[in-house]
Design an enzyme around this catalytic site. Sequence first.
Site, short mmCIF file in Angstrom:
data_model
loop_
_atom_site.label_atom_id
_atom_site.label_comp_id
_atom_site.label_asym_id
_atom_site.label_seq_id
_atom_site.Cartn_x
_atom_site.Cartn_y
_atom_site.Cartn_z
N GLY A 1 51.03 10.79 64.52
CA GLY A 1 51.80 11.18 63.52
C GLY A 1 52.19 12.44 62.67
CB SER B 1 49.89 10.62 52.90
OG SER B 1 50.80 11.24 53.96
CE LYS C 1 44.35 8.67 57.79
NZ LYS C 1 45.59 9.74 57.23
CG ASP D 1 41.97 13.64 59.35
OD1 ASP D 1 41.91 12.02 59.37
OD2 ASP D 1 41.74 14.10 59.75
NE ARG E 1 49.23 6.77 61.89
CZ ARG E 1 48.93 7.90 62.64
NH1 ARG E 1 48.39 8.21 63.51
NH2 ARG E 1 48.24 8.46 60.67
CE LYS F 1 44.45 16.08 65.15
NZ LYS F 1 45.52 15.12 64.29
CB SER F 2 46.59 20.10 59.05
OG SER F 2 46.00 19.00 59.93
NE ARG G 1 50.94 21.38 57.52
CZ ARG G 1 50.38 20.16 57.38
NH1 ARG G 1 49.62 19.66 58.59
NH2 ARG G 1 50.80 18.78 56.77
C1 S3P Z 1 46.87 15.39 58.34
C2 S3P Z 1 47.10 14.37 57.48
C3 S3P Z 1 46.33 13.44 56.86
C4 S3P Z 1 45.33 13.09 58.13
C5 S3P Z 1 46.08 13.42 59.84
C6 S3P Z 1 46.82 15.20 59.71
C7 S3P Z 1 48.35 16.49 58.21
O1 S3P Z 1 47.48 12.17 56.93
O2 S3P Z 1 44.76 11.86 58.27
O3 S3P Z 1 45.29 13.64 60.37
O4 S3P Z 1 48.69 17.40 59.06
O5 S3P Z 1 49.10 16.18 57.05
P1 S3P Z 1 47.64 11.75 55.80
O6 S3P Z 1 48.86 12.69 55.36
O7 S3P Z 1 49.48 10.73 56.37
O8 S3P Z 1 46.72 10.56 55.25
#
Ligand code: S3P
Length: 428
Positions: free
Chosen positions: A93, A165, A339, A312, A121, A21-22, A26
């Site tokens: 988020g 974070s 979260k 996560d 949030r 997902k991350s 990006r």
């Molecule tokens: C993420 C960072 C994490 C994670 C989220 C995805 C990201 O959050 O919990 O599911 O893609 O940068 P935080 O960076 O706020 O901890």
Amino acid sequence: MNHTLTTASSLRGTVQVPGDKSISHRAVMFGALAEGDTHITGFLMGEDCLSTISCFRSMGIDIDVSEEEVIVHGAGLHGLKAPSELLYTGNSGTTTRLLCGILAGQPFTSTLNGDASIQKRPMGRIIKPLRLMGADIDGRDGNLCPLTVRPAQLHGIRYDMPVASAQLKSAILLAGLFADGKTTVIEPAASRDHTERMLRGLGAQVESNGTEITLTPPETLHAVDVDVPGDISSAAYFLVAGLILPDSEITIRNVGINPTRTGILDALEAMGADIERLNERGTVEPVCDLRVRSSRLHGTVISGDLIPRLIDELPVLAVAAAFAEGETVICDAQELKVKESNRIAAMTAELSRTGADVAETEDGMIIHGGKPLHGATFTSYADHRVAMSMAVCALACEGDSSIDDPACVAISYPTFFETLDSLKGDGT
Ligand code: S3P
């Protein structure tokens, strides 16, 4: 509608989990800011990443989506257009916070907002450093969505982050792309570093020195194709399921094992898990196949710098702890409260319904595991990771369970229940 969660005697077979997902988020965001086309394979077609696509389309970016790949037609660092409507970030988020960093440096005004969870949030954590960079940004009650971002000239800062974070780090670095001078962030502990790796791949100068990261604003970014590895956060459900059910063996193909993400493997191994890393490969992002076998787990302590490396996965680790002999202490995990739901409260409440011995603490949970648990009616709190964690728990409970809102898994893993079912019986 309630969904029945059945038990399983064992799970066997091979699965491939959806894209990370991350990295998927990006790849779209950075592709939009690059010169040229970015071909993304393995993209996660989950609701969160689709929110990112829709926000960038609203800013004039052409994005072709097919089963095989996503193609982002980059507009360059200064090519985004003013959106004609509010940018809707859904439950994501990552979309909300990273996008804010990008918007802070644009010559147009924009407003972004998400669903009920996003509106709760904390956004103050990004508003504060972005303002220090010169950004003109306002939120409801100061630190909540909706957020409005107006044009401003940014300048680089040196910023000591109060929380580990990756979303905060990335928001600041992305604003830094549009700032005069260098931007430096210092993390209290290392969070996932996909932003740094990917920006470097696109030609930006990003230097990491321990937990201090410095970006020099580039003239341009050059598009690079992205092959998204499977998401270790999604693999985690099968790791724990394979461990807690007897006579199980699951191979999960093509999982990303970036060291900033492998805390789950370290924690499970400390609990006595039999997990093998096979066929290690990959360059920008390391990848392997994971093979897990049923194991007798015992309690452990999960704390400190390990927390951001498995943030996560803590809900499903709590499930593993409930089936492990002895005490597991999870601490330093206050971030779990902010979260998609309050995951400390949610997991304590839901595991307790099975008869598990779980106590909520200020910054985590204490779990005394190892006794037989029974099925129950679970609540998901509209949180995909709570729903999938409780589905894993239900497999090893005595008697069937059910859960409300199973559809929320589509945020990160639309085919989760089908894949889980494929491992029951003699799935291959
Ligand atoms: C993420 C960072 C994490 C994670 C989220 C995805 C990201 O959050 O919990 O599911 O893609 O940068 P935080 O960076 O706020 O901890």
